[in-house]
Enzyme design. Structure first.
Site, PDB file in Angstrom:
ATOM      1  N   SER A  41       0.339  -1.468   0.065  1.00 29.12           N
ATOM      2  CA  SER A  41      -0.264   0.074  -0.276  1.00 29.12           C
ATOM      3  C   SER A  41       0.753   1.586   0.299  1.00 29.12           C
ATOM      4  O   SER A  41       1.855   0.961  -1.120  1.00 29.12           O
ATOM      5  CB  SER A  41      -0.588   0.046   0.803  1.00 29.12           C
ATOM      6  OG  SER A  41      -1.633   1.081   0.755  1.00 29.12           O
ATOM      7  N   ASP A  77      10.743   5.749  -9.910  1.00 30.68           N
ATOM      8  CA  ASP A  77      10.397   6.554 -11.509  1.00 30.68           C
ATOM      9  C   ASP A  77      10.926   7.835 -11.311  1.00 30.68           C
ATOM     10  O   ASP A  77      11.776   7.869 -12.277  1.00 30.68           O
ATOM     11  CB  ASP A  77       8.771   6.974 -11.046  1.00 30.68           C
ATOM     12  CG  ASP A  77       7.850   5.427 -11.810  1.00 30.68           C
ATOM     13  OD1 ASP A  77       8.059   3.789 -11.520  1.00 30.68           O
ATOM     14  OD2 ASP A  77       6.501   5.572 -10.700  1.00 30.68           O
ATOM     15  N   LYS A 117      -0.999  -4.321  -2.927  1.00 27.47           N
ATOM     16  CA  LYS A 117      -1.616  -3.864  -2.904  1.00 27.47           C
ATOM     17  C   LYS A 117      -2.549  -2.830  -2.950  1.00 27.47           C
ATOM     18  O   LYS A 117      -1.643  -1.535  -2.387  1.00 27.47           O
ATOM     19  CB  LYS A 117      -2.082  -4.168  -1.765  1.00 27.47           C
ATOM     20  CG  LYS A 117      -3.981  -3.652  -0.821  1.00 27.47           C
ATOM     21  CD  LYS A 117      -4.083  -3.544   0.581  1.00 27.47           C
ATOM     22  CE  LYS A 117      -5.352  -2.952   1.331  1.00 27.47           C
ATOM     23  NZ  LYS A 117      -5.859  -1.310   1.226  1.00 27.47           N
TER      24      LYS A 117
END
Length: 709
Positions: free
Chosen positions: A475, A486, A501
């Site tokens: 999460s 990224d 998740k």
């Protein structure tokens, strides 16, 4: 709050009149409330079809899912229903959706009434079977993967299925008794050895008592408990994280064993008749002991060396009473491991479980003449309900500043076993490592993604960063790790991929949608989905590590991708962001680490261990012939011996607390002891050691370090 208002305003108008729903069913089931059942079906149906993240059509496929889930929920071990029962139920297999649209619970009533009659039959089955010795010379096997085996053809086959299950339970107890007896003989040559016949009888009586106790507890369960199973079959058809909580379950769900109680530091959930470990509290007794894990099932509880108590079928609040206890006392849990299905006895010494251990903490280590900091972040916490609430983002910022003042040249952020938490703090913590820009995208059903940004241009840490993750990082942890990946701001190292998740749930008290005066419980419903700034979802895929290290979970079925009905991976448009490209040797460092891991004998052994665990997980067949069972057990024990020291490791690194914390030790010896224990574990952590190798090799691109947005 915004989320709650959004959902409420969308459906409140149509649901507020639900109290006018007519009820015609007779109260044919003990303790049932037909009016309440119909109202619950009506409200849940409307909330889910209107506001769940996924548009789910209540059609034949939906009906078939509910059909299978409810029957398996009542009879997971195939102990009660026969193929004839399933045939009788099948008249409604593709009609449950139509029944739900009319607040009709005919299917539920039929299955439940049949189930209650089967429960009564079961008493005579196991009583008769356990009255006589089993034939342990007969060559036969049992497959305990009950999802794969069919329902019994008839009552005779059902009784034989009972026989095999009870025989296995007895056999396991006999084997345990024989092993204890052999250990006692080694210690005392005069120890009187008992005959097999005597041990068999004693084991059968123990199984009989456990079965009697189980069915006493099952009979104490009320209509509400079983109807909740049905409702969870319905809401679970939308996704596995959407659940219905009856009033008593909601109350227990809110009870957190990790707070101010003396106990083991675990949060428990009830699933059917089993008590599951939902999560461990970082720094708590169970966490420190290291054997109990999220997903494990607690079967028995013993106080020290006393006889264990079977808690299968026990209400959760009653089970908790036996598990928690005074500081310094021992509790021995008989646990079915999620990892491989094996049964294990875990001894834990209870202690005061302090929330302080769930907060950010840091340590300093010196390697090759340079200082490095490791920050442990157990969860992304925030609590607006407390006057001086702790905030993981503020704590993280403060901890980084303290480490900077001590001259560390790199940071490891440890997110292993971090199940997530506050989205707000995940965004703010990500912002501590970049100038400013997008961190994550969130999406409601049918709407365009919303880009959540770090808007603070301040960079709290512009040095080298390694993020340590594992298969339990989920999460909000995945949001942070994905953003760092990224932006190419950090090297992600750990398990092959994180949990996966990528959804958000909101807990909705059902009574807010009706004037009905009885407590209807709550619905935990999936309302949003997370997406990385590169456009891909963290759902299912999670975050793939830049450097994957073998772990015990490498080949196991674990994570969101292994949950039936989990939402799919998809992608949205990439957000507008610029990679920091902070390192001039990013690819080289990753290559070097992979080479080290591939050549390291310790990691090779861990990889072998992971494969062995997977083999055990897949092998669900047991011999019911005693000699063959004992031989199989001996082989397993011998193979296990090979991996006895698989995680034993000792580096020559010395971890210390930051100076500010060392000053606290004079007046807080308990804190000092906790840190000594933590630092000792860090020095024995092979994953931390490799993370430090990676960190020490990273070279920043320039004095400016991070490209401005």
């Amino acid at each position: 709050m915004k989320t709650k208002l959004k959902i409420t305003s969308f459906i409140l108008a149509s649901l507020i009149l639900v109290c006018s729903v007519q009820t015609q069913a007779t109260n044919s089931i003990n303790n049932s409330d037909p009016e309440k059942d119909k109202i619950l079906v009506y409200i849940l149906r409307n909330i889910l079809t209107r506001s769940h993240f996924v548009v789910k059509h209540m059609n034949d496929d939906f009906s078939e899912y509910v059909f299978n889930e409810f029957i398996n929920g009542l009879d997971p071990n195939k102990r009660y229903f026969t193929q004839k029962d399933i045939k009788d139920f099948s008249q409604y297999k593709y009609d449950i959706d139509n029944q739900l649209l009319n607040e009709d619970v005919t299917f539920y009533n039929l299955v439940y009434e049949r189930f209650t009659s089967k429960i009564k039959n079961a008493k005579s089955y196991y009583g008769d079977l356990l009255a006589q010795p089993f034939n342990f010379n007969k060559k036969e096997t049992i497959d305990v993967d009950y999802d794969k085996i069919p329902f019994a053809k008839n009552e005779n086959k059902l009784i034989d299925h009972w026989r095999k299950q009870l025989k296995l339970s007895t056999l396991i107890r006999i084997q345990n008794k024989i092993e204890k007896q052999e250990a006692a003989i080694l210690k005392d040559k005069k120890f009187k050895k008992r005959k097999f016949k005597e041990l068999e009888k004693e084991a059968r009586l123990e199984v009989l008592k456990n079965m009697d106790d189980l069915y006493v507890r099952i009979e104490e369960l009320e209509h509400e408990d079983w109807f909740s199973t049905f409702l969870n079959s319905v809401v679970g058809a939308f996704d596995p994280h959407t659940t219905y909580m009856a009033p008593n379950i909601k109350e227990r769900f809110d009870q957190d064993m990790s707070g101010k109680l003396e106990g083991i530091g675990a949060r428990l959930q009830k699933k059917g008749i089993y008590t599951h470990v939902f999560e461990l509290v970082s720094g708590g007794p169970a966490w420190k002991q290291g054997e109990l894990e999220a997903g494990d099932i607690i079967l028995e509880v013993a106080q020290g060396r006393k006889k264990p108590l079977d808690i299968v079928g026990m209400r959760l609040d009653d089970a908790i009473k036996f598990i928690k206890g005074k500081k310094g006392t021992e509790v021995r849990l008989t646990v079915k491991k999620k990892m491989d299905g094996s049964t294990k006895i875990i001894s834990i010494i209870r202690d005061v479980v302090e929330l302080e251990e769930t907060f950010v903490k840091s340590s300093i280590v010196e390697k090759d003449g340079k200082k490095y900091g490791i920050i442990d972040l157990p969860k992304f916490y925030i609590n607006f309900n407390e006057a001086n609430y702790r905030d993981s983002a503020k704590d993280m910022e403060k901890e980084i500043e303290r480490l900077k003042s001590e001259g560390v040249s790199g940071l490891i952020v440890d997110l292993r076993n971090n199940g997530g938490g506050s989205l707000k703090t995940a965004i703010e913590i990500s912002g501590l490592f970049i100038n400013q820009g997008p961190i994550v995208q969130i999406k409601y059903r049918g709407e365009n993604p919303i880009v959540k940004k770090d808007i603070d241009p301040k960079i709290q840490w512009d040095g080298a960063v390694v993020v340590l993750v594992n298969e339990f990082s989920a999460s909000a942890s995945e949001i942070f790790a994905a953003a760092m990946q990224d932006y190419k701001r950090a090297v992600i190292i750990g398990g092959n991929q994180t949990y996966g998740k990528g959804t958000v749930q909101s807990v909705l008290p059902i009574n807010q949608f009706t004037k009905y005066n009885k407590n209807l419980g709550a619905l935990k419903m999936t309302i949003q989905k997370f997406y990385r700034i590169n456009g891909g979802s963290t759902q299912i895929e999670g975050v793939y590590s830049d450097i994957a290290i073998p772990s015990r979970y490498s080949y196991m079925k674990f994570g969101e991708r292994d949950l039936e009905g989990a939402l799919i991976w998809d992608k949205v448009k990439q957000a507008d962001y610029i990679q920091t490209n902070s390192y001039e040797n990013f690819s080289d460092v990753i290559f070097n680490s992979k080479q080290r891991i591939a050549a390291d004998s310790k990691f090779k052994l861990i990889n072998e261990y992971a494969k062995w665990l997977k083999e055990n997980q897949d092998d669900t067949s047991y011999s019911l012939n005693y000699k063959m069972f004992a031989k199989e057990n001996e082989v397993r024990e011998k193979n296990a011996e090979k991996f006895k020291y698989v995680f034993d490791y000792k580096s020559d690194l010395i971890f210390t607390s930051p100076k500010y914390e060392q000053l606290l030790f004079k007046n807080d010896t308990a804190l000092a002891d906790k840190r000594i224990a933590w630092h000792k574990n860090l020095s024995k952590d092979v994953y931390v050691f490799e993370a430090l190798n990676v960190l020490s090799e990273l070279k920043l691109t320039s004095a400016n370090k991070i490209v401005k947005h």
